[in-house]
Design a protein around this motif. Structure first.
Motif, mmCIF file in Angstrom:
data_model
loop_
_atom_site.group_PDB
_atom_site.id
_atom_site.type_symbol
_atom_site.label_atom_id
_atom_site.label_comp_id
_atom_site.label_asym_id
_atom_site.label_seq_id
_atom_site.Cartn_x
_atom_site.Cartn_y
_atom_site.Cartn_z
ATOM 1 N N GLU A 80 17.076 8.843 -18.048
ATOM 2 C CA GLU A 80 17.697 9.814 -18.962
ATOM 3 C C GLU A 80 17.066 9.745 -20.350
ATOM 4 O O GLU A 80 16.879 10.762 -21.000
ATOM 5 N N GLU A 81 16.737 8.542 -20.791
ATOM 6 C CA GLU A 81 16.176 8.342 -22.127
ATOM 7 C C GLU A 81 14.675 8.646 -22.196
ATOM 8 O O GLU A 81 14.194 9.170 -23.191
ATOM 9 N N GLU A 82 13.930 8.307 -21.132
ATOM 10 C CA GLU A 82 12.470 8.326 -21.196
ATOM 11 C C GLU A 82 11.784 9.244 -20.195
ATOM 12 O O GLU A 82 10.574 9.439 -20.294
ATOM 13 N N GLY A 83 12.498 9.740 -19.202
ATOM 14 C CA GLY A 83 11.830 10.442 -18.108
ATOM 15 C C GLY A 83 11.240 9.422 -17.148
ATOM 16 O O GLY A 83 11.456 8.216 -17.291
ATOM 17 N N THR A 84 10.460 9.878 -16.190
ATOM 18 C CA THR A 84 9.952 8.956 -15.170
ATOM 19 C C THR A 84 8.525 8.473 -15.401
ATOM 20 O O THR A 84 8.164 7.402 -14.939
ATOM 21 N N LEU A 85 7.706 9.243 -16.108
ATOM 22 C CA LEU A 85 6.279 8.907 -16.190
ATOM 23 C C LEU A 85 6.030 7.521 -16.774
ATOM 24 O O LEU A 85 5.252 6.739 -16.203
ATOM 25 N N GLU A 86 6.659 7.189 -17.885
ATOM 26 C CA GLU A 86 6.428 5.870 -18.484
ATOM 27 C C GLU A 86 6.892 4.744 -17.560
ATOM 28 O O GLU A 86 6.263 3.690 -17.493
ATOM 29 N N LEU A 87 7.980 4.966 -16.847
ATOM 30 C CA LEU A 87 8.471 3.954 -15.905
ATOM 31 C C LEU A 87 7.510 3.774 -14.739
ATOM 32 O O LEU A 87 7.274 2.652 -14.284
ATOM 33 N N ILE A 88 6.952 4.873 -14.268
ATOM 34 C CA ILE A 88 5.965 4.811 -13.184
ATOM 35 C C ILE A 88 4.714 4.067 -13.675
ATOM 36 O O ILE A 88 4.154 3.228 -12.960
ATOM 37 N N LYS A 89 4.281 4.366 -14.902
ATOM 38 C CA LYS A 89 3.120 3.665 -15.472
ATOM 39 C C LYS A 89 3.378 2.159 -15.557
ATOM 40 O O LYS A 89 2.506 1.349 -15.232
ATOM 41 N N ASN A 139 0.832 -1.211 0.000
ATOM 42 C CA ASN A 139 0.000 0.000 0.000
ATOM 43 C C ASN A 139 0.860 1.251 0.000
ATOM 44 O O ASN A 139 0.540 2.230 -0.682
ATOM 45 N N ASN A 140 1.936 1.231 0.740
ATOM 46 C CA ASN A 140 2.822 2.398 0.767
ATOM 47 C C ASN A 140 3.528 2.594 -0.572
ATOM 48 O O ASN A 140 3.723 3.729 -1.016
ATOM 49 N N LEU A 141 3.884 1.493 -1.229
ATOM 50 C CA LEU A 141 4.488 1.592 -2.558
ATOM 51 C C LEU A 141 3.473 2.145 -3.560
ATOM 52 O O LEU A 141 3.798 3.028 -4.363
ATOM 53 N N LEU A 142 2.243 1.656 -3.501
ATOM 54 C CA LEU A 142 1.195 2.208 -4.364
ATOM 55 C C LEU A 142 1.050 3.712 -4.127
ATOM 56 O O LEU A 142 0.933 4.487 -5.076
ATOM 57 N N GLY A 143 1.063 4.097 -2.870
ATOM 58 C CA GLY A 143 0.967 5.518 -2.532
ATOM 59 C C GLY A 143 2.099 6.332 -3.141
ATOM 60 O O GLY A 143 1.880 7.420 -3.670
ATOM 61 N N GLU A 144 3.305 5.798 -3.090
ATOM 62 C CA GLU A 144 4.454 6.490 -3.692
ATOM 63 C C GLU A 144 4.288 6.632 -5.204
ATOM 64 O O GLU A 144 4.568 7.680 -5.776
ATOM 65 N N LEU A 145 3.840 5.566 -5.853
ATOM 66 C CA LEU A 145 3.668 5.598 -7.303
ATOM 67 C C LEU A 145 2.571 6.589 -7.707
ATOM 68 O O LEU A 145 2.702 7.301 -8.692
ATOM 69 N N ILE A 146 1.518 6.641 -6.925
ATOM 70 C CA ILE A 146 0.382 7.513 -7.233
ATOM 71 C C ILE A 146 0.687 8.962 -6.902
ATOM 72 O O ILE A 146 0.316 9.869 -7.643
ATOM 73 N N ASP A 147 1.388 9.190 -5.832
ATOM 74 C CA ASP A 147 1.657 10.549 -5.349
ATOM 75 C C ASP A 147 2.426 11.391 -6.352
ATOM 76 O O ASP A 147 2.108 12.546 -6.591
ATOM 77 N N GLY A 148 3.450 10.832 -6.944
ATOM 78 C CA GLY A 148 4.227 11.557 -7.936
ATOM 79 C C GLY A 148 5.252 12.513 -7.370
ATOM 80 O O GLY A 148 6.046 13.085 -8.108
ATOM 81 N N ALA A 149 5.267 12.718 -6.065
ATOM 82 C CA ALA A 149 6.194 13.673 -5.463
ATOM 83 C C ALA A 149 7.614 13.122 -5.378
ATOM 84 O O ALA A 149 8.579 13.880 -5.393
ATOM 85 N N LYS A 150 7.729 11.807 -5.291
ATOM 86 C CA LYS A 150 9.039 11.186 -5.143
ATOM 87 C C LYS A 150 9.191 10.036 -6.132
ATOM 88 O O LYS A 150 9.372 8.888 -5.761
ATOM 89 N N ASP A 151 9.091 10.371 -7.428
ATOM 90 C CA ASP A 151 9.159 9.339 -8.468
ATOM 91 C C ASP A 151 10.432 8.507 -8.392
ATOM 92 O O ASP A 151 10.398 7.295 -8.583
ATOM 93 N N LEU A 152 11.563 9.144 -8.125
ATOM 94 C CA LEU A 152 12.826 8.409 -8.089
ATOM 95 C C LEU A 152 12.826 7.374 -6.980
ATOM 96 O O LEU A 152 13.241 6.224 -7.179
#
Length: 155
Positions: free
Chosen positions: A88-97, A44-57
């Motif tokens: 570096e190649e793709e940014g974070t959004l696609e990786l988060i998806k 649940n905490n991992l889901l929260g991190e992925l959804i929040d977007g504040a700490k993508d890395l």
């Protein structure tokens, strides 16, 4: 499909018992009712991190540590280097998806993800005597709903 190339070899992220254990180890909290002191709630905490977007890395590092927990020979620095290249190649959004999709579509976590969103729906019905608190609830629900739509949209 979430794939990370590490030292010339491709690894596919997958839900597993090792994933769940690693999520609890990394992100879980000790439940008050737990007599064993075992950490729980990591998924649940991992889901929260992925959804929040504040700490993508952080979310991506945590996800891949969990997704590759069954691969004993992979080091944290290997994951970090491989992620740096993709970011570096793709940014974070696609990786988060991709990360969200792995969790959302995994038989291991299907019920947990459904429960997570069911709880969000229940939160949307909470009403308080405090108008400011009601507004905060509604803003949080709106943010989570928008994030889910973004994470589940195709390119």
């Amino acid at each position: 499909m979430a794939i990370l190339e590490i030292n010339g070899q491709e690894y596919e992220a997958k839900g597993s018992f090792a994933f769940a254990r690693k999520a609890d180890d990394l992100l879980g909290t000790i439940a008050e009712k737990s007599k064993t002191g075992k950490q729980e709630g990591g998924l649940n905490n991992l889901l929260g991190e992925l959804i929040d977007g504040a700490k993508d890395l952080d979310a991506l590092m945590h996800f891949w540590q969990c997704a590759l927990a069954h691969e004993k020979k992979i080091k944290l620095t290997d994951i970090e280097s491989a992620l740096e290249k993709r970011i570096e190649e793709e940014g974070t959004l696609e990786l988060i998806k991709e990360a969200y999709a792995v969790i959302d579509e995994s038989g291991f976590f299907k019920r947990a993800v459904e429960k997570f969103w069911s709880n969000v729906d229940i939160m949307s019905k909470i009403e308080s005597d405090d108008e400011k608190e009601n507004q905060q609830y509604q803003l949080a629900i709106e943010m989570m709903t928008k994030a889910k739509a973004e994470l589940t949209s195709t390119k």
